[in-house]
Design a protein around this motif. Structure first.
Motif, PDB file in Angstrom:
ATOM      1  N   THR A  21       3.843  -3.897 -33.008  1.00 44.55           N
ATOM      2  CA  THR A  21       4.735  -4.652 -32.135  1.00 44.55           C
ATOM      3  C   THR A  21       5.320  -3.703 -31.102  1.00 44.55           C
ATOM      4  O   THR A  21       5.698  -2.580 -31.434  1.00 44.55           O
ATOM      5  CB  THR A  21       5.874  -5.295 -32.951  1.00 44.55           C
ATOM      6  N   THR A  22       5.390  -4.157 -29.854  1.00 42.56           N
ATOM      7  CA  THR A  22       5.972  -3.354 -28.778  1.00 42.56           C
ATOM      8  C   THR A  22       7.270  -3.997 -28.332  1.00 42.56           C
ATOM      9  O   THR A  22       7.319  -5.193 -28.041  1.00 42.56           O
ATOM     10  CB  THR A  22       4.997  -3.241 -27.589  1.00 42.56           C
ATOM     11  N   TYR A  23       8.335  -3.193 -28.277  1.00 39.71           N
ATOM     12  CA  TYR A  23       9.647  -3.638 -27.811  1.00 39.71           C
ATOM     13  C   TYR A  23       9.942  -2.896 -26.513  1.00 39.71           C
ATOM     14  O   TYR A  23       9.981  -1.671 -26.496  1.00 39.71           O
ATOM     15  CB  TYR A  23      10.735  -3.306 -28.841  1.00 39.71           C
ATOM     16  N   ASN A  24      10.134  -3.618 -25.422  1.00 33.67           N
ATOM     17  CA  ASN A  24      10.484  -3.005 -24.137  1.00 33.67           C
ATOM     18  C   ASN A  24      11.989  -3.134 -23.944  1.00 33.67           C
ATOM     19  O   ASN A  24      12.507  -4.212 -23.712  1.00 33.67           O
ATOM     20  CB  ASN A  24       9.710  -3.681 -22.997  1.00 33.67           C
ATOM     21  N   ASP A  49       5.390   0.310 -34.860  1.00 33.79           N
ATOM     22  CA  ASP A  49       6.200  -0.336 -33.828  1.00 33.79           C
ATOM     23  C   ASP A  49       6.451   0.646 -32.698  1.00 33.79           C
ATOM     24  O   ASP A  49       6.731   1.827 -32.928  1.00 33.79           O
ATOM     25  CB  ASP A  49       7.533  -0.815 -34.405  1.00 33.79           C
ATOM     26  N   LEU A  50       6.375   0.154 -31.468  1.00 34.49           N
ATOM     27  CA  LEU A  50       6.592   0.981 -30.282  1.00 34.49           C
ATOM     28  C   LEU A  50       7.837   0.483 -29.563  1.00 34.49           C
ATOM     29  O   LEU A  50       7.944  -0.703 -29.247  1.00 34.49           O
ATOM     30  CB  LEU A  50       5.387   0.901 -29.339  1.00 34.49           C
ATOM     31  N   PHE A  51       8.780   1.395 -29.313  1.00 37.92           N
ATOM     32  CA  PHE A  51       9.996   1.079 -28.586  1.00 37.92           C
ATOM     33  C   PHE A  51       9.931   1.833 -27.257  1.00 37.92           C
ATOM     34  O   PHE A  51      10.097   3.050 -27.223  1.00 37.92           O
ATOM     35  CB  PHE A  51      11.237   1.500 -29.382  1.00 37.92           C
ATOM     36  N   ASN A  52       9.665   1.114 -26.157  1.00 37.73           N
ATOM     37  CA  ASN A  52       9.562   1.722 -24.828  1.00 37.73           C
ATOM     38  C   ASN A  52      10.914   1.621 -24.128  1.00 37.73           C
ATOM     39  O   ASN A  52      11.550   0.570 -24.154  1.00 37.73           O
ATOM     40  CB  ASN A  52       8.506   1.003 -23.983  1.00 37.73           C
ATOM     41  N   ALA A 113      15.570  12.803 -17.364  1.00 36.44           N
ATOM     42  CA  ALA A 113      15.471  11.407 -16.960  1.00 36.44           C
ATOM     43  C   ALA A 113      13.999  11.012 -16.942  1.00 36.44           C
ATOM     44  O   ALA A 113      13.150  11.780 -16.491  1.00 36.44           O
ATOM     45  CB  ALA A 113      16.106  11.206 -15.600  1.00 36.44           C
ATOM     46  N   GLY A 114      13.672   9.841 -17.479  1.00 35.10           N
ATOM     47  CA  GLY A 114      12.284   9.395 -17.481  1.00 35.10           C
ATOM     48  C   GLY A 114      12.040   8.300 -18.494  1.00 35.10           C
ATOM     49  O   GLY A 114      12.961   7.752 -19.086  1.00 35.10           O
ATOM     50  N   SER A 115      10.758   7.988 -18.701  1.00 37.97           N
ATOM     51  CA  SER A 115      10.335   6.931 -19.619  1.00 37.97           C
ATOM     52  C   SER A 115       9.804   7.534 -20.907  1.00 37.97           C
ATOM     53  O   SER A 115       9.075   8.530 -20.883  1.00 37.97           O
ATOM     54  CB  SER A 115       9.246   6.080 -18.970  1.00 37.97           C
ATOM     55  N   TYR A 116      10.150   6.902 -22.028  1.00 37.79           N
ATOM     56  CA  TYR A 116       9.792   7.417 -23.344  1.00 37.79           C
ATOM     57  C   TYR A 116       9.378   6.280 -24.265  1.00 37.79           C
ATOM     58  O   TYR A 116       9.655   5.114 -24.002  1.00 37.79           O
ATOM     59  CB  TYR A 116      10.981   8.154 -23.969  1.00 37.79           C
ATOM     60  N   THR A 117       8.753   6.666 -25.379  1.00 34.05           N
ATOM     61  CA  THR A 117       8.368   5.723 -26.431  1.00 34.05           C
ATOM     62  C   THR A 117       8.728   6.342 -27.774  1.00 34.05           C
ATOM     63  O   THR A 117       8.449   7.513 -28.014  1.00 34.05           O
ATOM     64  CB  THR A 117       6.858   5.431 -26.397  1.00 34.05           C
ATOM     65  N   VAL A 118       9.348   5.549 -28.639  1.00 39.23           N
ATOM     66  CA  VAL A 118       9.541   5.939 -30.025  1.00 39.23           C
ATOM     67  C   VAL A 118       8.575   5.093 -30.843  1.00 39.23           C
ATOM     68  O   VAL A 118       8.570   3.863 -30.744  1.00 39.23           O
ATOM     69  CB  VAL A 118      10.995   5.709 -30.495  1.00 39.23           C
ATOM     70  N   LYS A 119       7.726   5.780 -31.633  1.00 39.79           N
ATOM     71  CA  LYS A 119       6.781   5.099 -32.516  1.00 39.79           C
ATOM     72  C   LYS A 119       7.319   5.189 -33.935  1.00 39.79           C
ATOM     73  O   LYS A 119       7.602   6.280 -34.427  1.00 39.79           O
ATOM     74  CB  LYS A 119       5.405   5.766 -32.463  1.00 39.79           C
ATOM     75  N   ILE A 120       7.463   4.036 -34.585  1.00 42.22           N
ATOM     76  CA  ILE A 120       7.915   3.982 -35.973  1.00 42.22           C
ATOM     77  C   ILE A 120       6.793   3.353 -36.786  1.00 42.22           C
ATOM     78  O   ILE A 120       6.312   2.275 -36.451  1.00 42.22           O
ATOM     79  CB  ILE A 120       9.223   3.189 -36.114  1.00 42.22           C
ATOM     80  N   ALA A 121       6.376   4.053 -37.841  1.00 37.45           N
ATOM     81  CA  ALA A 121       5.238   3.598 -38.635  1.00 37.45           C
ATOM     82  C   ALA A 121       5.569   3.670 -40.116  1.00 37.45           C
ATOM     83  O   ALA A 121       6.419   4.454 -40.540  1.00 37.45           O
ATOM     84  CB  ALA A 121       4.013   4.452 -38.334  1.00 37.45           C
TER      85      ALA A 121
END
Length: 172
Positions: A21-24, A49-52, A113-121
């Motif tokens: 699942t991706t959460y933006n 799960d991906l948290f962008n 400053a920028g865009s990131y992703t946290v992956k929870i598995a």
């Protein structure tokens, strides 16, 4: 023919038990505000799960915690549980932080400053599935002038203490 049917069945079972699942989240606010949520899965589900999100300059605090609930009928079993919970922080294709061990201890990573992703598995292996809680919080990074003022203040305190000690020595 039997091998082909068995392989197809195995692939269908593997797909049915996996989830992503991706959460933006957009731009995360600076502390004291944060993003937090509880995520649940059915039994025997492997998930990632991906948290962008994006952040202003700051330090990201991430924690993901298993919410283990024991079974009422069998105290040696879990009604809700997740095993092998881990999370990692990514900027593009570069991993900049990783926590295994159930994620019970928050990690802090300084971010530009920028865009990131946290992956929870992990894998939900409780009788009724599994639940975990996630929290993402960004705190601002102090400006260099803040550290300079703090050092000047400490120096002045040291000077005042030294002068006081010297004045006390005159009377002894």
């Amino acid at each position: 023919m039997f091998k082909q049917i068995a392989a197809a069945t195995l692939m269908l079972c593997a797909v049915a038990g996996a989830s992503a699942t991706t959460y933006n989240l957009g731009t995360l606010p600076l502390a004291p505000a944060s993003y937090g949520d509880f995520i649940s899965y059915g039994p025997d589900t492997v998930f990632e799960d991906l948290f962008n999100f994006s952040v202003p300059d700051g330090t990201l605090g991430v924690s993901a915690n298993i919410l283990a609930v024991t079974s009422v009928t069998n105290t040696n079993a879990f009604a809700y549980h997740i095993s092998d919970l881990s999370y990692s922080i990514w900027q593009g294709n570069t991993q900049i932080g990783l926590t295994h061990s159930g994620g019970l201890i928050p990690t802090y990573t300084a971010l530009a400053a920028g865009s990131y992703t946290v992956k929870i598995a992990g894998e939900s292996d409780g009788q009724f599935g599994g639940i975990y809680g996630v929290n993402l919080a960004v705190t601002p990074v102090p400006e260099p002038a803040t550290y300079g003022l703090m050092l000047v203040g400490l120096g002045l305190l040291g000077l005042a203490t030294r002068r006081r000690d010297a004045a006390n020595d005159k009377f002894m």
